[in-house]
Design an enzyme around this catalytic site. Sequence first.
Site, PDB file in Angstrom:
ATOM      1  N   THR A  13       5.333   2.847 -14.547  1.00 48.09           N
ATOM      2  CA  THR A  13       4.022   2.200 -14.401  1.00 48.09           C
ATOM      3  C   THR A  13       2.934   3.244 -14.651  1.00 48.09           C
ATOM      4  O   THR A  13       3.036   4.386 -14.208  1.00 48.09           O
ATOM      5  CB  THR A  13       3.867   1.564 -13.007  1.00 48.09           C
ATOM      6  OG1 THR A  13       3.943   2.594 -12.014  1.00 48.09           O
ATOM      7  CG2 THR A  13       4.958   0.530 -12.743  1.00 48.09           C
TER       8      THR A  13
ATOM      9  N   GLY B 126      -7.543  -4.489   0.424  1.00 49.60           N
ATOM     10  CA  GLY B 126      -6.283  -4.641   1.171  1.00 49.60           C
ATOM     11  C   GLY B 126      -5.109  -4.788   0.225  1.00 49.60           C
ATOM     12  O   GLY B 126      -5.258  -5.145  -0.935  1.00 49.60           O
TER      13      GLY B 126
ATOM     14  N   GLY C  81       2.155  -1.119   4.176  1.00 47.61           N
ATOM     15  CA  GLY C  81       3.501  -0.559   4.070  1.00 47.61           C
ATOM     16  C   GLY C  81       4.087  -1.059   2.759  1.00 47.61           C
ATOM     17  O   GLY C  81       3.964  -2.240   2.435  1.00 47.61           O
TER      18      GLY C  81
ATOM     19  N   ASN D 252       4.298  -4.972   1.748  1.00 48.24           N
ATOM     20  CA  ASN D 252       3.482  -5.419   0.614  1.00 48.24           C
ATOM     21  C   ASN D 252       4.355  -6.050  -0.477  1.00 48.24           C
ATOM     22  O   ASN D 252       3.999  -7.060  -1.087  1.00 48.24           O
ATOM     23  CB  ASN D 252       2.716  -4.247  -0.004  1.00 48.24           C
ATOM     24  CG  ASN D 252       1.737  -3.609   0.956  1.00 48.24           C
ATOM     25  OD1 ASN D 252       1.341  -4.219   1.942  1.00 48.24           O
ATOM     26  ND2 ASN D 252       1.352  -2.366   0.677  1.00 48.24           N
TER      27      ASN D 252
ATOM     28  N   ASP E  15       2.750  -2.168  -5.416  1.00 48.68           N
ATOM     29  CA  ASP E  15       3.710  -2.942  -4.607  1.00 48.68           C
ATOM     30  C   ASP E  15       3.747  -4.394  -5.069  1.00 48.68           C
ATOM     31  O   ASP E  15       4.816  -5.007  -5.118  1.00 48.68           O
ATOM     32  CB  ASP E  15       3.320  -2.878  -3.127  1.00 48.68           C
ATOM     33  CG  ASP E  15       3.353  -1.458  -2.593  1.00 48.68           C
ATOM     34  OD1 ASP E  15       4.168  -0.655  -3.099  1.00 48.68           O
ATOM     35  OD2 ASP E  15       2.554  -1.150  -1.696  1.00 48.68           O
TER      36      ASP E  15
ATOM     37  N   THR F 267      -5.000  -0.241  -3.671  1.00 51.01           N
ATOM     38  CA  THR F 267      -3.939  -0.110  -2.664  1.00 51.01           C
ATOM     39  C   THR F 267      -3.026  -1.336  -2.743  1.00 51.01           C
ATOM     40  O   THR F 267      -3.488  -2.466  -2.637  1.00 51.01           O
ATOM     41  CB  THR F 267      -4.535  -0.040  -1.241  1.00 51.01           C
ATOM     42  OG1 THR F 267      -5.587   0.909  -1.226  1.00 51.01           O
ATOM     43  CG2 THR F 267      -3.469   0.338  -0.225  1.00 51.01           C
TER      44      THR F 267
HETATM   45  O1  RIB Z   1       1.464   1.317  -1.525  1.00 50.94           O
HETATM   46  C1  RIB Z   1       0.441   1.119  -0.596  1.00 50.94           C
HETATM   47  C2  RIB Z   1       0.952   1.296   0.808  1.00 50.94           C
HETATM   48  O2  RIB Z   1       1.355   2.624   0.996  1.00 50.94           O
HETATM   49  C3  RIB Z   1      -0.077   1.029   1.876  1.00 50.94           C
HETATM   50  O3  RIB Z   1      -0.105  -0.325   2.281  1.00 50.94           O
HETATM   51  C4  RIB Z   1       0.295   2.005   2.967  1.00 50.94           C
HETATM   52  O4  RIB Z   1       0.727   1.395   4.139  1.00 50.94           O
HETATM   53  C5  RIB Z   1       1.375   2.902   2.375  1.00 50.94           C
HETATM   54  O5  RIB Z   1       2.623   2.571   2.807  1.00 50.94           O
END
Ligand code: RIB
Length: 294
Positions: free
Chosen positions: A208, A276, A43, A47, A241, A237
């Site tokens: 970015t 992750g 999320g 994150n 964040d 991923t």
């Molecule tokens: O930005 C990556 C995130 O986007 C993932 O962790 C996923 O849960 C989505 O929210």
Amino acid sequence: MSDTLAGVAVVGSANLDLVVEVSRPPLVGETLLGRSGGRFAGGKGLNQAVASARSGAPTRFCAVVGEDEAAEVLAETLADAGVVAALCRSAATPTGVAYVLALDGGDNSIIVAAGANAELSSEDAVAGVEGAAVVLAQLEVPAASVAAAMRAARIAGACTILNAAPAQQAAIGMLADVDVLVVNETECVELGGVERLHAAGAEVVVLTQGAGGVTLHRAGQDPVHVAAFPIDPVDTTGAGDAFCGALAASIAQGADMEAALVRACAAGAVVAQQLGATTPQLSPASIAALVSSR
Ligand code: RIB
């Protein structure tokens, strides 16, 4: 920033990420065998909160999760990272879930089922940002709640950062209350480009560009480019964040904008080298090591 405010508050989404490593996305009607897989906390909000805390800033996080086992996984990750979490529990809706394809070369494809994230209220969001020096939000939760949090934080004298991800036109209406807008290239185009964002009230736009680094656009000034750190990505991923969380932490710690952007790029690079979206490898030391390698 007011002297009576402290730390970072993040308002946003919390998901359980179901990740499969696979060479390419499946075609319609196709069943594809992936390599390894796993369940991770995710999320964008979670994150970013974890990255802020792991970057060394006292960090709070406000989100809504279900009354289920997934929520326990998320709570554990937040606690491990030292985030003070205000997790509201929805009796009616399960914790948000993201289906993540971690593709060869570090790219990804993600589908999110919002679940309990859709229930984050304006009242909870406003309460969640009280007393914070830096407030960070994204757009995987109701836009009205994000707008209310940004307004309240602005009135209190906090520095407000909006990561307009995923892009929504509702972001435009919030810009008067936003000190720093963070968008990737796709989101920037969807929102009309840097000049439109400046015209709509965004004084500072951080664009970015993945392996291309980031560009700082300040209204009326020449753009400033910050290069990315060269890495071999494993799973990107959450790299964006981590960038946002570390940016918020660095600003809360008193860094100037350009130094904060370098640290944020380093945080993104650390996370992209692990599977992750959150990783214990992110720390003030790993950020500093990368920054000093330049
Ligand atoms: O930005 C990556 C995130 O986007 C993932 O962790 C996923 O849960 C989505 O929210």
